[in-house]
Scaffold this motif. Structure first.
Motif: not given
Length: 246
Positions: A129-132, A146-153, A177-185
Motif C-alpha cells: 500500500e503506497g509503494l510501487t 513512508v512517515g510524515g517526512l516522506g522518507l524514501p524506502v 542508505g542503510r539496509e535493515l533486516p525486517i526484525a530490526t525494523v
C-alpha cells in the motif's frame, strides 16, 4: 544426347517433388498452428493474442498422422483470480486430439497487474500500500516513501510458490542508505505500523487446472513469473474436446 539429359530430368523431378512436399508441409503446419492456438485460447479464455509454434522437420505433415510433436504456446491477457497474466508453455508429444506426454509453463504477472491485484484485494500485501511493486537482481522490490517526512524506502522481499499462488516475505528495508533486516525494523520506536505492513502475505491465483503444479517463482524484467509443470494428459475431458473441435 538423351542419356546425358536423363539425370537432369530426374534431378528436376525430384526437386519439384520436394518443393511440393515442402509447400504442403508449410500449409498443413500453418493450419495446425492456427487450430492449436484457437483451442488454447478457448481453454485459457485469453483476452489477448494466442500463438502456437510446431517444432521439428515436417511438423505439418506429421500432424496429418495425429502426432503433432512439440508445441510452444504463448497467450496474453489470461485472467485468473482477478489477476491478468501472460502464459508461455512447451508441450511435448502433442496429439491431434489434444493429448500430451507432459510439459512446462510460465505465467508472468506484470508488476502493474500485481500491484492492482494487491490493492483490489484489500491486502496491503508485503507493505504494498503506497509503494510501487517492481523487481531487481535480488528479487521483488517495493519502493516509495513512508512517515510524515516522506522518507524514501526500498523493501526487498523473497517469493515462494504455494500450491495455488505465491507468498511474498519482506526481508530487508533500505532507508537513508542503510539496509535493515525486517526484525530490526520491528524493534525501532514508532515503526510498528511499518512493520505490520511488512508482514508476509500470500497472493492466491485460484485453483489450478488438473495436472498443473507450481514449481517455483522468480522476478523477471516482465514481472513476477511463476513456473509450473504439466502432467501427462489425454483428450478425454469435455472442455478439451469442445475447444479442440472449435
Amino acid at each position: 544426347m538423351k542419356l546425358r539429359r536423363t539425370p537432369v530430368l530426374v534431378t528436376a523431378g525430384i526437386t519439384a517433388a520436394l518443393a511440393g512436399v515442402f509447400v504442403a508441409d508449410v500449409v498443413v503446419e500453418h493450419t495446425a498452428q492456427e487450430r492449436i492456438a484457437r483451442a488454447a485460447g478457448c481453454r485459457l479464455q485469453a483476452r489477448g493474442p494466442v500463438t502456437a509454434e510446431l517444432s521439428g522437420t515436417f511438423a505439418g505433415l506429421r500432424a496429418l498422422t495425429g502426432q503433432v510433436g512439440s508445441v510452444h504456446l504463448a497467450a496474453e491477457g489470461v485472467r485468473r483470480a482477478d489477476t491478468d497474466m501472460d502464459i508461455k508453455a512447451d508441450l511435448y508429444d502433442v496429439t491431434r486430439d489434444g493429448g500430451m506426454s507432459g510439459g512446462r509453463a510460465t505465467a508472468t504477472i506484470p508488476y502493474e497487474a500485481l500491484q492492482k491485484r494487491l490493492a483490489d484485494s484489500g491486502d496491503a500485501a508485503a507493505g504494498a500500500e503506497g509503494l510501487t511493486v517492481g523487481g531487481d537482481a535480488k528479487g521483488l522490490t517495493l519502493t516509495g516513501t513512508v512517515g510524515g517526512l516522506g522518507l524514501p524506502v526500498t523493501v526487498h522481499a523473497s517469493t515462494s510458490a504455494t500450491p495455488t499462488g505465491v507468498t511474498i516475505t519482506p526481508t530487508t528495508v533500505t532507508v537513508l542508505g542503510r539496509e535493515l533486516p525486517i526484525a530490526t525494523v520491528r524493534g525501532l520506536p514508532g515503526a510498528s505500523g511499518l512493520a505490520e505492513r511488512l508482514a508476509p502475505r500470500t497472493v492466491d491465483v485460484g485453483e489450478l487446472p488438473e495436472g498443473v503444479s507450481l514449481t517455483g517463482v522468480r522476478t523477471t524484467g516482465a514481472g513476477l513469473t511463476l513456473d509450473a509443470s504439466l502432467a501427462k494428459s489425454s483428450s478425454s475431458d469435455t472442455d478439451g474436446n469442445r475447444c479442440m473441435s472449435a
